[in-house]
Design an enzyme around this catalytic site. Structure first.
Site, PDB file in Angstrom:
ATOM      1  N   HIS A 342      36.742  37.028  43.009  1.00 27.46           N
ATOM      2  CA  HIS A 342      35.791  35.925  42.912  1.00 27.46           C
ATOM      3  C   HIS A 342      35.594  35.514  41.463  1.00 27.46           C
ATOM      4  O   HIS A 342      35.514  34.325  41.146  1.00 27.46           O
ATOM      5  CB  HIS A 342      34.455  36.302  43.551  1.00 27.46           C
ATOM      6  CG  HIS A 342      33.570  35.132  43.814  1.00 27.46           C
ATOM      7  ND1 HIS A 342      32.515  34.791  42.999  1.00 27.46           N
ATOM      8  CD2 HIS A 342      33.597  34.189  44.795  1.00 27.46           C
ATOM      9  CE1 HIS A 342      31.921  33.713  43.478  1.00 27.46           C
ATOM     10  NE2 HIS A 342      32.556  33.320  44.558  1.00 27.46           N
ATOM     11  N   CYS A 343      35.532  36.474  40.575  1.00 32.17           N
ATOM     12  CA  CYS A 343      35.367  36.177  39.141  1.00 32.17           C
ATOM     13  C   CYS A 343      36.529  35.364  38.584  1.00 32.17           C
ATOM     14  O   CYS A 343      36.368  34.590  37.639  1.00 32.17           O
ATOM     15  CB  CYS A 343      35.262  37.475  38.342  1.00 32.17           C
ATOM     16  SG  CYS A 343      33.930  38.574  38.820  1.00 32.17           S
ATOM     17  N   LEU A 344      37.705  35.546  39.172  1.00 34.28           N
ATOM     18  CA  LEU A 344      38.917  34.917  38.642  1.00 34.28           C
ATOM     19  C   LEU A 344      39.147  33.503  39.177  1.00 34.28           C
ATOM     20  O   LEU A 344      40.008  32.789  38.663  1.00 34.28           O
ATOM     21  CB  LEU A 344      40.135  35.782  38.994  1.00 34.28           C
ATOM     22  CG  LEU A 344      40.243  37.111  38.231  1.00 34.28           C
ATOM     23  CD1 LEU A 344      41.198  38.063  38.954  1.00 34.28           C
ATOM     24  CD2 LEU A 344      40.703  36.880  36.788  1.00 34.28           C
TER      25      LEU A 344
END
Length: 351
Positions: A342-344
């Site tokens: 999700h962060c990426l």
């Protein structure tokens, strides 16, 4: 502040869709910074490309790359992974790091207008100035807006995509530990930050939990803790070991979630998600969490950690998303960068 919000996205009828609403594409920034994965950068490309392969089954994948050499290297890795290259597009937007959820464009939509899609370009300072330089990351949303001829709104304050979670029906969920941290916007109080969030994302209310998980260098991003899975339901992580340093803070967050009310006055429906056993590398506790999943058109991609709780977590997430395939991808190497799928990634909604 009044003059800024006279022409806010909310006033113009725009909103930030929920992640499960249909995407046109997913945006990524190709990882290239050795310092983010010291000694492991080469090991993350296989799971990263597997992630792209799965996402590309249901939507375009648009990847920011520094130059032709990076594009060629990325293409070779994607070919190795068997990804559908016809679904993958590259854009020359030089970057400092790979965390596109935080530095990438926030796409808002208003289908009934001449310009049905716009971008909000928040200020970006690498989580409170922790990892300079970040000047190239900071301008990526405007570069993308310029390329596609989209209007771009500049709120003029620091905000990261991983710090906010949306139910698609007027509610934003965030954490005090992150957004009230003095390393972001020390001149703003909670009420002022709520006004920015509502006006710039087209929302009606902001709900707050307390802290983030141990090892999270973002100061407590919500996407490692609690995620909306539909308009009235959240998945939230809990630690089962009372001696673990995450136990109490996650219990406190749970109590706050129980007390929350949505715009219709209803309480949240809360589903509980286990935490993996502590993931330690080079004496560092990493922010491993099953909550850092990404909801794509064709699948929900969940980070796994070679842990006894991997399969129970996947099963809980499958029950939350009966209309999508749920795919676990080993994130043991990726989490050394202190973030996961999700962060990426950052979704671009379809109109």
């Amino acid at each position: 502040m009044t003059s800024l919000f006279d022409n806010s996205p909310k006033k113009a009828g725009y909103r930030f869709p929920a992640e499960w609403e249909k995407h046109e594409a997913t945006w990524l920034t190709w990882p290239h910074k050795e310092a983010s994965w010291p000694g492991k950068l080469d090991k993350i490309y296989a799971p990263y490309c597997e992630f792209i392969k799965v996402v590309a089954k249901g939507e375009k994948v648009r990847i920011n790359v520094n130059d032709e050499a990076t594009k060629a290297f990325a293409t070779s890795k994607l070919v190795e992974a068997g990804a559908d290259l016809s679904q993958i597009e590259f854009y020359f937007n030089p970057s400092n790091d790979a965390w596109c959820r935080d530095h990438g464009p926030a796409f808002l939509v208003n289908p009934g207008t001449a310009e049905p899609k716009m971008i909000v370009d928040w200020g970006y300072n690498a989580w409170g100035g922790k990892y300079p330089p970040f000047e190239q990351d900071d301008v990526i949303p405007t570069r993308i807006g310029d390329h596609f001829g989209l209007p771009v709104f500049h709120p003029g304050i620091v905000m990261e995509g991983g710090s906010v979670e949306f139910n698609g029906a007027g509610t934003i969920l965030t954490s005090r530990a992150c957004l009230l941290n003095e390393n972001r916007n020390p001149e703003l109080n909670q009420e002022q930050i709520e006004t920015f969030l509502k006006e710039c994302y087209g929302a009606e209310q902001v709900l707050w939990v307390g802290d983030g998980i141990v090892g999270d260098d973002t100061d407590g991003h919500i996407d490692d803790i609690t995620r909306f899975v539909n308009a009235n339901t959240v998945l939230t992580v809990l630690e089962s070991n009372p001696l673990d340093e995450n136990y109490l803070l996650l219990q406190e967050n749970l109590e706050e979630l129980k007390a929350m009310r949505l715009l219709n006055g209803e309480p949240l429906h809360i589903l509980k998600l286990p935490m993996p056993s502590p993931v330690i590398y080079e004496d560092t506790r990493l922010p491993a969490s099953y909550a850092n999943f990404y909801i794509a058109n064709a699948a929900v991609i969940v980070p796994t950690f070679r842990d006894v709780n991997d399969e129970p977590a996947l099963e809980i997430i499958r029950q939350a998303f009966p209309d999508r395939e749920v795919v676990g991808i080993d994130s043991t190497d990726i989490i050394w960068g202190l973030g996961s799928f999700h962060c990426l990634s950052q979704q671009e909604p379809a109109i």
